[in-house]
Structure formats: C-alpha cells, structure tokens
Design an enzyme around this catalytic site. Structure first.
Site, PDB file in Angstrom:
ATOM      1  N   ASP A 171      59.285   7.617  49.629  1.00 21.50           N
ATOM      2  CA  ASP A 171      60.617   7.835  49.050  1.00 21.50           C
ATOM      3  C   ASP A 171      61.259   9.101  49.618  1.00 21.50           C
ATOM      4  O   ASP A 171      60.571  10.035  49.999  1.00 21.50           O
ATOM      5  CB  ASP A 171      60.472   7.952  47.527  1.00 21.50           C
ATOM      6  CG  ASP A 171      61.797   7.748  46.811  1.00 21.50           C
ATOM      7  OD1 ASP A 171      62.774   7.298  47.457  1.00 21.50           O
ATOM      8  OD2 ASP A 171      61.871   8.052  45.615  1.00 21.50           O
ATOM      9  N   GLY A 172      62.589   9.104  49.633  1.00 21.19           N
ATOM     10  CA  GLY A 172      63.327  10.318  49.989  1.00 21.19           C
ATOM     11  C   GLY A 172      63.964  10.315  51.364  1.00 21.19           C
ATOM     12  O   GLY A 172      64.523  11.326  51.790  1.00 21.19           O
TER      13      GLY A 172
ATOM     14  N   ARG B 209      67.848  11.012  51.028  1.00 22.66           N
ATOM     15  CA  ARG B 209      68.155  12.390  50.648  1.00 22.66           C
ATOM     16  C   ARG B 209      67.832  13.358  51.788  1.00 22.66           C
ATOM     17  O   ARG B 209      68.576  14.295  52.059  1.00 22.66           O
ATOM     18  CB  ARG B 209      67.359  12.790  49.394  1.00 22.66           C
ATOM     19  CG  ARG B 209      68.065  12.410  48.105  1.00 22.66           C
ATOM     20  CD  ARG B 209      67.130  12.469  46.944  1.00 22.66           C
ATOM     21  NE  ARG B 209      66.179  11.375  47.000  1.00 22.66           N
ATOM     22  CZ  ARG B 209      65.032  11.333  46.322  1.00 22.66           C
ATOM     23  NH1 ARG B 209      64.692  12.339  45.554  1.00 22.66           N
ATOM     24  NH2 ARG B 209      64.249  10.284  46.403  1.00 22.66           N
TER      25      ARG B 209
ATOM     26  N   HIS C 199      65.510   6.999  57.531  1.00 17.71           N
ATOM     27  CA  HIS C 199      64.555   5.881  57.633  1.00 17.71           C
ATOM     28  C   HIS C 199      63.842   5.908  58.990  1.00 17.71           C
ATOM     29  O   HIS C 199      62.654   5.644  59.079  1.00 17.71           O
ATOM     30  CB  HIS C 199      65.279   4.546  57.447  1.00 17.71           C
ATOM     31  CG  HIS C 199      65.870   4.363  56.067  1.00 17.71           C
ATOM     32  ND1 HIS C 199      65.152   4.599  54.919  1.00 17.71           N
ATOM     33  CD2 HIS C 199      67.104   3.971  55.663  1.00 17.71           C
ATOM     34  CE1 HIS C 199      65.917   4.362  53.861  1.00 17.71           C
ATOM     35  NE2 HIS C 199      67.108   3.992  54.285  1.00 17.71           N
TER      36      HIS C 199
ATOM     37  N   SER D  67      61.570  -2.931  48.583  1.00 19.91           N
ATOM     38  CA  SER D  67      61.256  -3.551  47.293  1.00 19.91           C
ATOM     39  C   SER D  67      62.140  -4.769  47.070  1.00 19.91           C
ATOM     40  O   SER D  67      63.186  -4.920  47.707  1.00 19.91           O
ATOM     41  CB  SER D  67      61.438  -2.549  46.153  1.00 19.91           C
ATOM     42  OG  SER D  67      62.812  -2.451  45.816  1.00 19.91           O
TER      43      SER D  67
ATOM     44  N   ASN E 178      65.506  -3.702  46.440  1.00 19.49           N
ATOM     45  CA  ASN E 178      66.293  -3.019  47.487  1.00 19.49           C
ATOM     46  C   ASN E 178      67.388  -3.883  48.111  1.00 19.49           C
ATOM     47  O   ASN E 178      68.279  -3.361  48.792  1.00 19.49           O
ATOM     48  CB  ASN E 178      65.382  -2.496  48.619  1.00 19.49           C
ATOM     49  CG  ASN E 178      64.607  -1.251  48.252  1.00 19.49           C
ATOM     50  OD1 ASN E 178      63.524  -0.994  48.793  1.00 19.49           O
ATOM     51  ND2 ASN E 178      65.144  -0.436  47.346  1.00 19.49           N
ATOM     52  N   TRP E 179      67.365  -5.200  47.873  1.00 14.87           N
ATOM     53  CA  TRP E 179      68.389  -6.079  48.461  1.00 14.87           C
ATOM     54  C   TRP E 179      69.793  -5.749  47.958  1.00 14.87           C
ATOM     55  O   TRP E 179      70.777  -6.129  48.587  1.00 14.87           O
ATOM     56  CB  TRP E 179      68.077  -7.556  48.161  1.00 14.87           C
ATOM     57  CG  TRP E 179      66.819  -8.047  48.804  1.00 14.87           C
ATOM     58  CD1 TRP E 179      65.653  -8.361  48.176  1.00 14.87           C
ATOM     59  CD2 TRP E 179      66.581  -8.286  50.209  1.00 14.87           C
ATOM     60  NE1 TRP E 179      64.700  -8.769  49.087  1.00 14.87           N
ATOM     61  CE2 TRP E 179      65.254  -8.736  50.347  1.00 14.87           C
ATOM     62  CE3 TRP E 179      67.363  -8.151  51.365  1.00 14.87           C
ATOM     63  CZ2 TRP E 179      64.696  -9.057  51.580  1.00 14.87           C
ATOM     64  CZ3 TRP E 179      66.796  -8.468  52.598  1.00 14.87           C
ATOM     65  CH2 TRP E 179      65.482  -8.919  52.690  1.00 14.87           C
TER      66      TRP E 179
ATOM     67  N   ARG F 148      57.733   8.258  39.210  1.00 18.58           N
ATOM     68  CA  ARG F 148      57.772   6.857  38.754  1.00 18.58           C
ATOM     69  C   ARG F 148      56.923   6.005  39.687  1.00 18.58           C
ATOM     70  O   ARG F 148      56.685   6.384  40.829  1.00 18.58           O
ATOM     71  CB  ARG F 148      59.209   6.303  38.881  1.00 18.58           C
ATOM     72  CG  ARG F 148      60.205   6.822  37.937  1.00 18.58           C
ATOM     73  CD  ARG F 148      61.501   6.004  38.092  1.00 18.58           C
ATOM     74  NE  ARG F 148      62.131   6.215  39.382  1.00 18.58           N
ATOM     75  CZ  ARG F 148      62.931   7.240  39.674  1.00 18.58           C
ATOM     76  NH1 ARG F 148      63.188   8.147  38.755  1.00 18.58           N
ATOM     77  NH2 ARG F 148      63.472   7.352  40.872  1.00 18.58           N
ATOM     78  N   LEU F 149      56.568   4.813  39.179  1.00 17.47           N
ATOM     79  CA  LEU F 149      55.816   3.889  40.027  1.00 17.47           C
ATOM     80  C   LEU F 149      56.701   2.766  40.576  1.00 17.47           C
ATOM     81  O   LEU F 149      56.309   2.045  41.492  1.00 17.47           O
ATOM     82  CB  LEU F 149      54.624   3.310  39.257  1.00 17.47           C
ATOM     83  CG  LEU F 149      53.566   4.374  38.956  1.00 17.47           C
ATOM     84  CD1 LEU F 149      52.533   3.866  37.986  1.00 17.47           C
ATOM     85  CD2 LEU F 149      52.901   4.862  40.244  1.00 17.47           C
TER      86      LEU F 149
END
Ligand code: FPP
Length: 239
Positions: free
Chosen positions: A18-19, A22, A35, A63, A66-67, A192-193
């Site tokens: 993640d991240g 940002r 990315h 995920s 994510n779509w 978070r998971l």
C-alpha cells in the site's frame, strides 16, 4: 501445536503493498509512477526471499474492490502488470520461482490473462519458491466462491453436507496446497487487512510499517522479518 518462538524463517509471507499513490503525490508525480516504483520493490523483496529461504510470497496486487478506481488508473495498472510479467519473467526463471495467481482471474482483461497464464505455465515446474499474485482478489469473494463450489458438490451428491468442516472449506480455496501465511506485512501506515486472505491469516503474525510500498526495499523487509523472529506464536496454547 505447542508454543514456538518464531525464530525460524517464515515459510509464507503475504504483503499488502500500500501507499504507491501517496508516495507519488508527495513528490508531485502522477500516481502511476508510484505503482511503477512499487514494481521495483517486488524484485527487492524477491531477492531477500531467495536469500533467506522463504518459500511463498503472496502479494496483494489488485483487489476485487479496485475496479472502481478511475478507468485510466485501472488501465495503467493492468498494462503495468502485463509489462511486468513480460519483462520480469527472466527473473522468475533465474530464481526458479513458480508464479501463481489467486482471485477472480476471469475479471482480468484478455491480454493480461493470456500473459499471466503463459508465465504461470512456463514456471509451473519450479517447486521450491512461489510468487503468488492476488489479482481481482477479495477474501470474502474467495470464501463465497469456495461455498458455491461446495454447494455444487453437495447438489451433485459428491459431498455429504455433514462432512463439511474446516478442512473441506480450506480445500476449496483458490490455492489449497499453499501453507497459511506466517507473516502479513502492510505498508503505508494503514492498520487494516482490507479483505486480504481472511481465511488463511487466522494465526498469522501482523507487521505494519509507515513506509510506503515504493520505499519498502531489502532493509525494510529484513526489519519485518526480524520483528517476526522476535515473537512467540502460541496458536491458542498458553506460554
Ligand atoms: C496500493 O497503493 C497498491 C495497489 C492497488 C497496486 C499494487 C501494484 C503494484 C505494486 C505494482 C504492479 C504490480 C505488479 C504485480 C507488477 P495505492 O494505490 O492504494 O496507494 P495509496 O493508498 O497511496 O493511494
């Protein structure tokens, strides 16, 4: 299982990368650049896996939720994935890594799916190390898909409903032969998971770091492994 200090190397590490967005925004760059840098972190982590002897690395690459991201970002991620598969296939062969994918793979664009299937088939014979990409993946979707397959077997008379237990459910997950993750890492400071491997991480050790995924390289991964090794795993038992 008796309590064990997690001194050994984890067999299976799963990462929520993640991240990226940002990280790029903080530098005034477009999200996709984050990315792209994130894809470099994958190679860094793979190198450490080989060096220390981690058998399975599962990465949450996209995920099932994510779509809903803006179309340009989804397209950019899909073409990055396709390019990554094409350009880094040699790295998988060099390290003798078997590539696998879990998730609702039918959701993927045809060209991405074809590239994925090709590399999965080309690396199928490697047995020691595996890189598992979670693509269009959701933990609840995986459990629902397993439940649907179990229900079909019951309907067809191939499975007794009374025989459905944890083992049977686990056998109907996307990659039932994989060991459960020992360690789950999430970067970027979020605690978070996010629907990742919900069934499989029941007893996993969790490691959260504020480091953004594009900055998560060898040293950060080693720090996560050191933290894991300092923990006691009780699996429900007492000290
Ligand atoms: C989360 O960052 C990351 C993703 C949704 C995608 C992860 C993809 C890669 C690391 C690169 C491509 C993958 C492969 C396998 C080549 P975010 O966009 O949610 O970041 P943010 O929370 O800062 O917005």
């Amino acid at each position: 299982m008796s309590p064990a200090r997690a001194s050994r190397v984890p067999r299976h590490v799963a990462i929520i990368m993640d991240g990226n967005g940002r990280w790029a925004r903080q530098r005034g760059w477009p999200r996709i650049r984050g990315h792209r840098e994130g894809a470099e972190s994958i190679s860094a982590v793979l190198r450490v896996c080989e060096e220390v002897g981690i058998e399975v690395l599962t990465l949450y690459a996209f995920s099932v939720e994510n779509w809903v991201r803006p179309r340009e970002e989804v397209q950019a991620l899909m073409s990055l994935l396709r390019r990554y598969l094409r350009q880094r296939e040699h790295e998988l062969h060099k390290r003798r890594v078997r590539l696998r994918a879990i998730g609702r793979l039918n959701d993927l664009p045809r060209t991405v799916r074809a590239e994925l299937d090709r590399v999965v088939a080309a690396t199928e014979h490697y047995g020691e190390r595996q890189l598992v990409l979670a693509l269009s993946y959701g933990g609840r979707a995986e459990i629902a898909d397993a439940a649907r397959r179990i229900a079909r077997e019951v309907r067809e008379g191939r499975l007794d409903p009374e025989a459905v237990n944890e083992r049977v459910v686990a056998q109907h997950l996307y990659a039932p032969d994989l060991p459960d993750p020992d360690l789950v890492i999430r970067t970027s400071g979020e605690l978070r998971l996010s629907n990742f491997l919900l069934w499989q991480i029941s007893y996993a050790e969790l490691y959260f770091t504020p480091v953004m995924w594009p900055d998560f390289r060898e040293a950060e991964f080693r720090a996560a492994l050191a933290s894991y090794q300092g923990r006691r795993r009780r699996f429900g038992d007492i000290e």
